[in-house]
Design a protein around this motif. Sequence first.
Motif, PDB file in Angstrom:
ATOM      1  N   GLN A  48      -0.156  -1.226   8.453  1.00 55.40           N
ATOM      2  CA  GLN A  48      -1.142  -0.146   8.353  1.00 55.40           C
ATOM      3  C   GLN A  48      -0.752   1.459   9.259  1.00 55.40           C
ATOM      4  OE1 GLN A  48      -4.135  -2.643  10.464  1.00 55.40           O
ATOM      5  NE2 GLN A  48      -5.795  -0.360  10.454  1.00 55.40           N
TER       6      GLN A  48
ATOM      7  N   GLU B 199       1.244  -1.020  -0.268  1.00 56.78           N
ATOM      8  CA  GLU B 199      -0.187  -0.267  -0.168  1.00 56.78           C
ATOM      9  C   GLU B 199       0.777   1.262  -0.137  1.00 56.78           C
ATOM     10  OE1 GLU B 199      -3.325   2.124   2.716  1.00 56.78           O
ATOM     11  OE2 GLU B 199      -3.150   0.063   3.138  1.00 56.78           O
TER      12      GLU B 199
ATOM     13  N   GLU C 108       2.101  -6.634   9.603  1.00 60.98           N
ATOM     14  CA  GLU C 108       0.658  -5.877   8.694  1.00 60.98           C
ATOM     15  C   GLU C 108       0.759  -4.953   9.635  1.00 60.98           C
ATOM     16  OE1 GLU C 108      -1.613  -9.816   8.776  1.00 60.98           O
ATOM     17  OE2 GLU C 108      -0.823  -9.939   6.606  1.00 60.98           O
TER      18      GLU C 108
END
Length: 222
Positions: A100, A8, A96
Amino acid sequence: MQWHFVRERTAAGGHLGRYDRQQRVPQGVALDRDWQRLRVLLVGCGGVGTVLAQSLVRSGVGGLTVVDGDRIRETDLHRQLLYRDEDAMRGRSKAEAARQDLCTIGGRTVVDALPQMLTPKNAEALFYNHDVVLVEGSGGLLSPISDEDFVADLAFEFGYPLIVVVPNQLGAGNQLLQTLVTATTFREGLAVAGIILNQQAGDGGNGFIDEAGVVVGLGRVL
């Protein structure tokens, strides 16, 4: 072996001028351009890794891949800056959860996460796809004290200098020297450097440095 990356880009918006200060130093624009192209592999996102990850994203490094197969525990929260109570309660993956949180910082960095431990089997492929590798010594990963020969071999094979960072505490100089001598003993001609890191420790201990207290950096100089 197939790996599942979680990728991302950090949140867009308002970042065109955020790197202004680092561009104002001599040759800053050219250096920032190189920095934006750099791909960093961060192995381990604990007490040291979370601080490094934040600094790298805030400075706008081009790409950051966080590799850590561990899960968040309550005892991590006092020193591992990217994690929350909810993360520990759920036992979330460090990689993870770190991705984020890092993506909320904003800017231009593309953040990847790989919830696995670095092993001799996957290290070569991961190293090959990055320009700089930072290895946190704690968390059951590649400790540069107990497995220095392995790290030194990889550094030599990929043409990376070996940079060892230790906290500024009693015996730091001896620890650093011993690590560098061990590395060059295994690989004659290996380029090595050492850094003693000054950080304030709020609890009178090592601050952001975990008990293993070592980060190894492997990378090509820009």
